[in-house]
Design a protein around this motif. Structure first.
Motif, PDB file in Angstrom:
ATOM      1  N   MET A 161      21.833 -71.429  11.495  1.00 25.36           N
ATOM      2  CA  MET A 161      21.000 -70.924  10.036  1.00 25.36           C
ATOM      3  C   MET A 161      22.128 -70.387   9.065  1.00 25.36           C
ATOM      4  N   ARG A 162      22.446 -70.321   8.024  1.00 28.99           N
ATOM      5  CA  ARG A 162      23.268 -69.066   7.442  1.00 28.99           C
ATOM      6  C   ARG A 162      21.631 -68.559   6.839  1.00 28.99           C
ATOM      7  N   LYS A 163      22.357 -67.284   6.846  1.00 24.87           N
ATOM      8  CA  LYS A 163      21.317 -66.432   6.561  1.00 24.87           C
ATOM      9  C   LYS A 163      21.967 -65.490   5.296  1.00 24.87           C
ATOM     10  N   THR A 164      21.152 -65.710   3.921  1.00 25.39           N
ATOM     11  CA  THR A 164      21.230 -65.047   3.311  1.00 25.39           C
ATOM     12  C   THR A 164      20.598 -64.001   2.588  1.00 25.39           C
ATOM     13  N   ILE A 165      20.978 -62.836   2.434  1.00 26.34           N
ATOM     14  CA  ILE A 165      21.048 -61.116   2.155  1.00 26.34           C
ATOM     15  C   ILE A 165      20.318 -60.999   0.542  1.00 26.34           C
ATOM     16  N   ALA A 166      19.067 -61.069   0.122  1.00 23.07           N
ATOM     17  CA  ALA A 166      18.931 -60.979  -1.442  1.00 23.07           C
ATOM     18  C   ALA A 166      20.179 -59.505  -1.857  1.00 23.07           C
ATOM     19  N   PRO A 184      36.938 -58.697  -8.246  1.00 18.40           N
ATOM     20  CA  PRO A 184      37.263 -59.922  -9.017  1.00 18.40           C
ATOM     21  C   PRO A 184      36.719 -61.071  -8.559  1.00 18.40           C
ATOM     22  N   ASP A 185      36.714 -61.986  -9.598  1.00 15.95           N
ATOM     23  CA  ASP A 185      37.171 -63.780  -9.179  1.00 15.95           C
ATOM     24  C   ASP A 185      37.177 -63.879  -8.113  1.00 15.95           C
ATOM     25  N   THR A 186      36.079 -63.450  -7.208  1.00 15.38           N
ATOM     26  CA  THR A 186      36.871 -64.127  -5.534  1.00 15.38           C
ATOM     27  C   THR A 186      35.170 -64.153  -4.636  1.00 15.38           C
ATOM     28  N   PRO A 187      34.034 -65.181  -4.865  1.00 11.39           N
ATOM     29  CA  PRO A 187      33.582 -65.068  -4.470  1.00 11.39           C
ATOM     30  C   PRO A 187      33.747 -65.484  -2.552  1.00 11.39           C
ATOM     31  N   VAL A 188      32.988 -65.107  -1.766  1.00  9.31           N
ATOM     32  CA  VAL A 188      33.492 -64.761  -0.040  1.00  9.31           C
ATOM     33  C   VAL A 188      32.217 -65.105   0.413  1.00  9.31           C
ATOM     34  N   ASP A 189      32.304 -65.398   1.966  1.00  5.16           N
ATOM     35  CA  ASP A 189      31.324 -65.028   2.726  1.00  5.16           C
ATOM     36  C   ASP A 189      31.706 -63.612   3.577  1.00  5.16           C
ATOM     37  N   VAL A 190      30.843 -62.963   3.985  1.00  3.30           N
ATOM     38  CA  VAL A 190      31.055 -61.971   5.268  1.00  3.30           C
ATOM     39  C   VAL A 190      30.372 -62.397   6.395  1.00  3.30           C
ATOM     40  N   TYR A 191      31.427 -61.965   7.078  1.00  2.00           N
ATOM     41  CA  TYR A 191      31.081 -62.572   8.506  1.00  2.00           C
ATOM     42  C   TYR A 191      30.503 -60.884   9.054  1.00  2.00           C
ATOM     43  N   VAL A 192      29.689 -60.692   9.850  1.00  2.00           N
ATOM     44  CA  VAL A 192      29.238 -59.290  10.200  1.00  2.00           C
ATOM     45  C   VAL A 192      29.851 -59.403  12.761  1.00  2.00           C
ATOM     46  N   ASN A 193      30.113 -58.594  13.226  1.00  2.00           N
ATOM     47  CA  ASN A 193      30.774 -59.555  14.355  1.00  2.00           C
ATOM     48  C   ASN A 193      30.613 -60.991  14.677  1.00  2.00           C
ATOM     49  N   GLY A 194      31.267 -61.534  14.196  1.00  2.00           N
ATOM     50  CA  GLY A 194      30.583 -63.040  13.551  1.00  2.00           C
ATOM     51  C   GLY A 194      29.993 -63.821  13.493  1.00  2.00           C
ATOM     52  N   ASP A 195      28.818 -62.918  12.685  1.00  2.00           N
ATOM     53  CA  ASP A 195      27.916 -63.678  12.059  1.00  2.00           C
ATOM     54  C   ASP A 195      27.674 -63.574  11.149  1.00  2.00           C
ATOM     55  N   LEU A 196      27.903 -65.245  10.153  1.00  2.00           N
ATOM     56  CA  LEU A 196      27.342 -64.699   8.415  1.00  2.00           C
ATOM     57  C   LEU A 196      26.023 -64.104   7.952  1.00  2.00           C
ATOM     58  N   THR A 197      26.613 -62.737   7.748  1.00  2.00           N
ATOM     59  CA  THR A 197      25.699 -62.247   7.607  1.00  2.00           C
ATOM     60  C   THR A 197      25.358 -62.335   5.890  1.00  2.00           C
ATOM     61  N   LEU A 198      26.077 -62.467   4.724  1.00  2.80           N
ATOM     62  CA  LEU A 198      25.970 -62.691   3.454  1.00  2.80           C
ATOM     63  C   LEU A 198      27.129 -64.008   2.864  1.00  2.80           C
ATOM     64  N   ASP A 199      25.967 -64.900   2.801  1.00  2.00           N
ATOM     65  CA  ASP A 199      26.957 -66.284   1.785  1.00  2.00           C
ATOM     66  C   ASP A 199      26.805 -66.637   0.036  1.00  2.00           C
ATOM     67  N   ASP A 200      27.977 -67.067   0.243  1.00  2.00           N
ATOM     68  CA  ASP A 200      28.342 -67.130  -1.449  1.00  2.00           C
ATOM     69  C   ASP A 200      28.434 -65.926  -2.047  1.00  2.00           C
ATOM     70  N   LEU A 210      35.679 -61.204   5.280  1.00  2.00           N
ATOM     71  CA  LEU A 210      36.013 -62.064   4.630  1.00  2.00           C
ATOM     72  C   LEU A 210      36.623 -63.263   4.056  1.00  2.00           C
ATOM     73  N   THR A 211      35.375 -64.248   4.110  1.00  2.00           N
ATOM     74  CA  THR A 211      36.209 -65.458   4.713  1.00  2.00           C
ATOM     75  C   THR A 211      35.817 -66.345   2.878  1.00  2.00           C
ATOM     76  N   ALA A 212      36.758 -67.334   2.652  1.00  3.12           N
ATOM     77  CA  ALA A 212      36.370 -68.630   1.412  1.00  3.12           C
ATOM     78  C   ALA A 212      34.627 -68.152   1.684  1.00  3.12           C
ATOM     79  N   PRO A 213      34.437 -69.033   0.676  1.00  5.70           N
ATOM     80  CA  PRO A 213      32.918 -69.256   0.593  1.00  5.70           C
ATOM     81  C   PRO A 213      32.858 -70.806   1.355  1.00  5.70           C
ATOM     82  N   ASP A 214      31.487 -70.923   2.418  1.00  8.03           N
ATOM     83  CA  ASP A 214      31.805 -71.938   2.854  1.00  8.03           C
ATOM     84  C   ASP A 214      32.757 -71.989   3.651  1.00  8.03           C
ATOM     85  N   ALA A 215      33.933 -71.515   4.122  1.00  6.78           N
ATOM     86  CA  ALA A 215      33.556 -71.151   5.793  1.00  6.78           C
ATOM     87  C   ALA A 215      32.928 -71.677   6.961  1.00  6.78           C
TER      88      ALA A 215
END
Length: 278
Positions: free
Chosen positions: A1-6, A40-56, A77-82
Motif C-alpha cells: 500500500m502506498r504510503k503518503t507523507i503529509a 520545478p514542473d517535475t512531480p515525482v515519487d520518492v523511494y527510500v531503500n526501495g520502498d515508496l515513501t512520498l507519493d506524487d 526519485l521516479t516518475a509519478p506512479d512508477a
C-alpha cells in the motif's frame, strides 16, 4: 500500500505558511529527516531503500520530519506512479544519517540547471532567550546571490548549494534575494518571522532562466539556552514559558547525548552543505 507523507506546499512568497516541525527530542539512536522538492514542473515519487515513501511529491512541497534509525539510505526519485524504483529520474544515491541530528534533503537544480540531491544538517542548538536562528540555503539554478534585509545585504555571495546562518533578535525581517552585488530583488521582498527559540530555514529554489524562482520555508523549534528568561517583547511568551522550558531541556539532553558537534551561538556563519553526487 502506498504510503503518503503529509506535505505542505510552501512556494512563492507565502512564507507565513511555513512547514512547522514541533519541538521534540531526537534520540541517541535516530535522526530526523525532512525532504524538500525543489525541481520545478517535475512531480515525482520518492523511494527510500526501495520502498515508496512520498507519493506524487509536488514541486515546492516539504515533507517530514521522518524519525529514522541512524545509517545509510538509498534515495531515488521516479516518475509519478512508477511501479518501482528500477527506472529513476534521479538517483539512487546514498545518504548517511547520524544519530541525534536533524537533516533536510533537497531535490533541486544545481547552478547549471541539472537535477541534484543535497543533504543539509539543521542547526538545532538552543538559541539565547529572545533570539531566533535564520538559515538561508541556495538550491536554485542561479549564480551567486545576496540576501537583503530591509534592502541591505546581510548575507553576500551565497552560491548553490551553500547555506549561511544568522542568530537574530525576535523580529519580522523584510527579506529578498538579489544577484550578488546588486539590490534589485530576484525574489521578494517577503516577511520572514524570526521566532523566539526557533530555527527558520529559507530555501531559494527554481530556475532564474525559466523565471520560476521561489522561496520555501521550514521552521523548527529548538528552544533556549536560558529557560527562565522572559522576552518582554514577545506577546504571550510568559504564558508559554513552561512549555518552552520543558521542550528546551528535552532538546538539550538529546543534543548532549548525540554523537554530533552542533554549532553554538554565532553572529554570522557560512557553511557548505555536503553535495550528494547523483
Amino acid at each position: 500500500m502506498r504510503k503518503t507523507i503529509a506535505a505542505g506546499v510552501v512556494a512563492g512568497f507565502a512564507l507565513a505558511a511555513g512547514f512547522i516541525a514541533p519541538a521534540q527530542a531526537i534520540s541517541s539512536t535516530t535522526a530526523d529527516l525532512s525532504v524538500l522538492h525543489g525541481i520545478p514542473d517535475t512531480p515525482v515519487d520518492v523511494y527510500v531503500n526501495g520502498d515508496l515513501t512520498l507519493d506524487d511529491f509536488q514541486p515546492g512541497d516539504l515533507a517530514g520530519p521522518l524519525d529514522l534509525p541512524a545509517g545509510d539510505y538509498a534515495v531515488a526519485l521516479t516518475a509519478p506512479d512508477a511501479a518501482d524504483d528500477s527506472a529513476p529520474v534521479l538517483g539512487p544515491v546514498t545518504i548517511t544519517l547520524e544519530a541525534g541530528k536533524s537533516y533536510t534533503a533537497t531535490a533541486n537544480l544545481d547552478e547549471a540547471g541539472a537535477p541534484a540531491l543535497n543533504l543539509f544538517t539543521n542547526d538545532i542548538a538552543p538559541t539565547n532567550a529572545g533570539e531566533g536562528r535564520l538559515t538561508v540555503r541556495h538550491v536554485a539554478a542561479a549564480p551567486a546571490v545576496d540576501i537583503l534585509a530591509g534592502g541591505t545585504p546581510v548575507i553576500e555571495g551565497l552560491v548553490n548549494p551553500d547555506e549561511s546562518t544568522l542568530n537574530l533578535p525576535v523580529s519580522t525581517v523584510s527579506a529578498s534575494v538579489a544577484a550578488a552585488g546588486t539590490t534589485d530583488p530576484l525574489i521578494g521582498p517577503a516577511d520572514v518571522a524570526i521566532t523566539d527559540g526557533g530555527l527558520t530555514i529559507v530555501y531559494a529554489w527554481g530556475s532564474l532562466e525559466d523565471d520560476n524562482l521561489a522561496l520555501a520555508v521550514q521552521t523548527v523549534t529548538v528552544g533556549h539556552t536560558d529557560p527562565g528568561a522572559v522576552n518582554s517583547g514577545t506577546a504571550g511568551y510568559a504564558a508559554e514559558r513552561d512549555t518552552m522550558t520543558q521542550a528546551m531541556w528535552i532538546i538539550g539532553i538529546a543534543v548532549a547525548l548525540a554523537a554530533a558537534s552542533v554549532a553554538g551561538v554565532v553572529v554570522s556563519r557560512r557553511v557548505r552543505a555536503a553535495k550528494i553526487e547523483s
